[in-house]
Design an enzyme around this catalytic site. Structure first.
Site, mmCIF file in Angstrom:
data_model
loop_
_atom_site.group_PDB
_atom_site.id
_atom_site.type_symbol
_atom_site.label_atom_id
_atom_site.label_comp_id
_atom_site.label_asym_id
_atom_site.label_seq_id
_atom_site.Cartn_x
_atom_site.Cartn_y
_atom_site.Cartn_z
ATOM 1 N N LYS A 139 0.841 -1.272 0.066
ATOM 2 C CA LYS A 139 0.046 0.138 0.126
ATOM 3 C C LYS A 139 0.823 1.280 0.178
ATOM 4 O O LYS A 139 0.696 2.105 -0.870
ATOM 5 C CB LYS A 139 -0.963 -0.102 1.141
ATOM 6 C CG LYS A 139 -1.789 -1.120 1.343
ATOM 7 C CD LYS A 139 -2.624 -1.149 2.540
ATOM 8 C CE LYS A 139 -1.913 -0.959 3.783
ATOM 9 N NZ LYS A 139 -0.959 -2.265 4.348
ATOM 10 N N ARG A 167 -9.533 1.943 8.907
ATOM 11 C CA ARG A 167 -8.884 0.626 9.298
ATOM 12 C C ARG A 167 -9.821 -0.396 10.106
ATOM 13 O O ARG A 167 -9.611 -1.513 10.299
ATOM 14 C CB ARG A 167 -7.296 0.564 9.830
ATOM 15 C CG ARG A 167 -6.362 -0.270 9.638
ATOM 16 C CD ARG A 167 -5.246 0.191 10.533
ATOM 17 N NE ARG A 167 -4.154 -0.663 10.294
ATOM 18 C CZ ARG A 167 -3.014 -0.193 9.583
ATOM 19 N NH1 ARG A 167 -2.872 0.931 8.880
ATOM 20 N NH2 ARG A 167 -1.954 -0.682 9.456
ATOM 21 N N ARG A 223 11.700 -5.821 4.958
ATOM 22 C CA ARG A 223 11.424 -4.613 4.469
ATOM 23 C C ARG A 223 12.456 -3.843 5.446
ATOM 24 O O ARG A 223 12.944 -4.132 6.501
ATOM 25 C CB ARG A 223 10.148 -3.837 4.997
ATOM 26 C CG ARG A 223 10.187 -2.541 4.904
ATOM 27 C CD ARG A 223 8.703 -2.147 4.658
ATOM 28 N NE ARG A 223 7.861 -2.706 6.271
ATOM 29 C CZ ARG A 223 6.415 -2.474 6.285
ATOM 30 N NH1 ARG A 223 5.818 -1.681 5.234
ATOM 31 N NH2 ARG A 223 5.715 -2.883 7.539
ATOM 32 N N ARG A 247 11.663 -1.820 10.989
ATOM 33 C CA ARG A 247 10.706 -1.323 12.016
ATOM 34 C C ARG A 247 10.409 -2.164 12.966
ATOM 35 O O ARG A 247 10.387 -3.512 12.934
ATOM 36 C CB ARG A 247 9.478 -1.170 11.191
ATOM 37 C CG ARG A 247 9.273 0.359 10.599
ATOM 38 C CD ARG A 247 8.076 0.341 9.674
ATOM 39 N NE ARG A 247 6.770 -0.431 9.991
ATOM 40 C CZ ARG A 247 5.804 -0.101 9.338
ATOM 41 N NH1 ARG A 247 5.796 0.481 8.027
ATOM 42 N NH2 ARG A 247 4.558 -0.644 9.592
ATOM 43 N N ARG A 295 -0.216 -8.018 14.011
ATOM 44 C CA ARG A 295 -0.981 -7.091 13.012
ATOM 45 C C ARG A 295 -1.608 -7.796 11.895
ATOM 46 O O ARG A 295 -2.902 -7.499 11.815
ATOM 47 C CB ARG A 295 0.197 -6.579 11.995
ATOM 48 C CG ARG A 295 1.112 -5.352 13.029
ATOM 49 C CD ARG A 295 2.246 -4.944 12.512
ATOM 50 N NE ARG A 295 2.373 -4.596 11.294
ATOM 51 C CZ ARG A 295 3.273 -4.191 10.255
ATOM 52 N NH1 ARG A 295 4.510 -4.984 10.633
ATOM 53 N NH2 ARG A 295 2.957 -3.602 9.152
HETATM 54 P P1 AP5 Z 1 5.002 -1.629 1.699
HETATM 55 O O1 AP5 Z 1 4.589 -0.694 0.735
HETATM 56 O O2 AP5 Z 1 5.627 -0.937 2.873
HETATM 57 O O3 AP5 Z 1 3.533 -2.235 2.265
HETATM 58 P P2 AP5 Z 1 2.172 -1.665 3.302
HETATM 59 O O4 AP5 Z 1 0.899 -2.400 2.481
HETATM 60 O O5 AP5 Z 1 2.240 -0.080 3.107
HETATM 61 O O6 AP5 Z 1 2.840 -2.327 4.634
HETATM 62 P P3 AP5 Z 1 2.738 -1.711 5.997
HETATM 63 O O7 AP5 Z 1 3.279 -2.800 6.809
HETATM 64 O O8 AP5 Z 1 3.329 -0.425 6.115
HETATM 65 O O9 AP5 Z 1 1.151 -1.529 6.392
HETATM 66 P P4 AP5 Z 1 0.533 -1.581 7.502
HETATM 67 O O10 AP5 Z 1 -0.715 -1.220 7.347
HETATM 68 O O11 AP5 Z 1 0.735 -2.643 8.238
HETATM 69 O O12 AP5 Z 1 1.332 -0.315 8.482
HETATM 70 P P5 AP5 Z 1 1.177 1.158 8.608
HETATM 71 O O13 AP5 Z 1 2.383 1.901 8.678
HETATM 72 O O14 AP5 Z 1 -0.030 1.531 8.150
HETATM 73 O O15 AP5 Z 1 5.557 -2.853 1.123
HETATM 74 C C1 AP5 Z 1 6.169 -3.897 2.062
HETATM 75 C C2 AP5 Z 1 7.605 -4.516 1.721
HETATM 76 O O16 AP5 Z 1 7.173 -4.901 0.405
HETATM 77 C C3 AP5 Z 1 8.634 -3.281 1.321
HETATM 78 O O17 AP5 Z 1 9.744 -3.653 1.586
HETATM 79 C C4 AP5 Z 1 8.488 -3.219 -0.100
HETATM 80 O O18 AP5 Z 1 9.721 -2.759 -0.649
HETATM 81 C C5 AP5 Z 1 8.167 -4.569 -0.869
HETATM 82 N N1 AP5 Z 1 7.188 -4.699 -1.813
HETATM 83 C C6 AP5 Z 1 6.160 -3.630 -2.114
HETATM 84 N N2 AP5 Z 1 5.549 -3.834 -3.144
HETATM 85 C C7 AP5 Z 1 6.121 -4.982 -3.811
HETATM 86 C C8 AP5 Z 1 5.920 -5.797 -5.055
HETATM 87 N N3 AP5 Z 1 4.768 -5.466 -5.788
HETATM 88 N N4 AP5 Z 1 6.647 -7.073 -4.908
HETATM 89 C C9 AP5 Z 1 7.641 -7.140 -4.293
HETATM 90 N N5 AP5 Z 1 7.720 -6.398 -3.018
HETATM 91 C C10 AP5 Z 1 7.170 -5.381 -2.671
HETATM 92 O O19 AP5 Z 1 0.861 1.077 10.263
HETATM 93 C C11 AP5 Z 1 1.806 0.704 11.274
HETATM 94 C C12 AP5 Z 1 0.936 0.546 12.582
HETATM 95 O O20 AP5 Z 1 0.330 1.905 12.986
HETATM 96 C C13 AP5 Z 1 -0.469 -0.152 12.785
HETATM 97 O O21 AP5 Z 1 0.262 -1.694 13.137
HETATM 98 C C14 AP5 Z 1 -0.916 0.485 14.119
HETATM 99 O O22 AP5 Z 1 -0.493 0.144 15.174
HETATM 100 C C15 AP5 Z 1 -0.894 1.920 13.547
HETATM 101 N N6 AP5 Z 1 -1.769 2.595 12.722
HETATM 102 C C16 AP5 Z 1 -1.736 3.103 11.556
HETATM 103 N N7 AP5 Z 1 -2.905 3.304 11.037
HETATM 104 C C17 AP5 Z 1 -4.010 3.114 11.795
HETATM 105 C C18 AP5 Z 1 -5.327 3.061 11.969
HETATM 106 N N8 AP5 Z 1 -5.993 3.779 10.956
HETATM 107 N N9 AP5 Z 1 -6.039 2.857 13.033
HETATM 108 C C19 AP5 Z 1 -5.205 2.330 14.127
HETATM 109 N N10 AP5 Z 1 -3.880 2.133 13.944
HETATM 110 C C20 AP5 Z 1 -3.265 2.655 13.008
#
Ligand code: AP5
Length: 241
Positions: A28, A103, A142, A175, A186
């Site tokens: 994402k 979310r 990552r 991270r 998660r």
């Molecule tokens: P990446 O693009 O980083 O994936 P992502 O889907 O963004 O994954 P996240 O882990 O960041 O999502 P998340 O929703 O768990 O975390 P967030 O930061 O929002 O890609 C992942 C890896 O794959 C990278 O290394 C990339 O290079 C690789 N990759 C990408 N595309 C690829 C492809 N096509 N092929 C191969 N490799 C690829 O949230 C973190 C924390 O914040 C949550 O756990 C929660 O505690 C809190 N939080 C955030 N938002 C909320 C909310 N709305 N409500 C409550 N808590 C929240």
């Protein structure tokens, strides 16, 4: 409508409004960043906002830090508050991308109220689908820049110089919530509280399911095609037609 204090009024003037859905590691953030740059609209990542708050040791960061480290979800009212405030900034008037929000169902409902009128039928919801084993591979490999928040992968998307950010030379780190125990939590939170949003949005938004288990370029090309050429997607479709 932009008003004098730099926020906007109660109308959204144009440009795509996009929500990225998908499990942790689906890509994402990677795709949202590319799409935002291409469309010249802001990417609003709640994960990045919370990590910034933790780094700055704000009250929000102090509350969110221990929850995030363990892989839990930060309370809905806090998220609705920070996103509502962010969407009122002038740069969102011509569209925006939400990465990581809504979310939970209370967040989806909160979003509809903060948008000052139900704009959900006009919002693109892009659900990125990736098999679980691949998610685990992506998260464990990552690496992340704590300065500019750029994301890399040790195999799929390595930095030019190993372990160092291409943009600013900062040492890349893993991270805390990409460590195994937090990842399991998660994924549980995703299954229990975020996955239900797929059915919620399928029938009430411009919903598209997108295969994220492909090279980044191919995923990006499809996403761009959706938001630039498929504005009239049939409600309730998977977007594959
Ligand atoms: P990446 O693009 O980083 O994936 P992502 O889907 O963004 O994954 P996240 O882990 O960041 O999502 P998340 O929703 O768990 O975390 P967030 O930061 O929002 O890609 C992942 C890896 O794959 C990278 O290394 C990339 O290079 C690789 N990759 C990408 N595309 C690829 C492809 N096509 N092929 C191969 N490799 C690829 O949230 C973190 C924390 O914040 C949550 O756990 C929660 O505690 C809190 N939080 C955030 N938002 C909320 C909310 N709305 N409500 C409550 N808590 C929240």
């Amino acid at each position: 409508m932009v008003v004098a204090d730099g926020t906007r009024g109660d109308s959204v003037t144009g440009g795509p409004r996009i929500i990225f859905l998908g499990p942790p590691g689906a890509g994402k953030g990677t795709q949202a960043a590319r799409l935002a740059e291409h469309l010249r609209i802001p990417k609003i990542s709640t994960g990045d906002m919370l990590r910034d708050a933790i780094a700055a040791a704000t009250p929000l960061g102090k509350q969110a830090g221990p929850i995030m480290e363990k892989g839990g979800l930060v309370p809905d009212d806090l998220l609705n508050g920070i996103v509502g405030e962010r969407l009122r900034m002038a740069d969102c008037a011509d569209g925006y991308i939400l990465d990581g929000y809504p979310r939970t169902l209370p967040q989806a409902e909160g979003f509809e109220h903060m948008a000052l009128g139900d704009v959900t039928p006009e919002v693109y919801v892009l659900n990125i689908e990736v098999p679980r084993a691949e998610l685990l591979r992506r998260l464990s490999g990552r690496r992340w820049c704590p300065t500019c928040q750029a994301t890399y992968h040790i195999h799929n998307d390595p930095a030019k110089q190993a372990g160092v950010c291409d943009n600013d030379g900062t040492k890349l780190i893993q991270r805390e919530d990409d460590k195994e125990t937090a990842v399991q939590r998660r994924l549980q939170e995703y299954d229990g509280r975020t996955a239900p949003l797929i059915d919620y949005y399928r029938s009430r938004s411009l919903f598209h399911a997108v295969d994220g288990y492909r090279p980044q370029e191919q995923v990006f090309a499809e996403l761009l095609d959706i938001v630039t050429h498929r504005p009239a997607a049939a409600r309730g479709s998977e977007g594959r037609a």
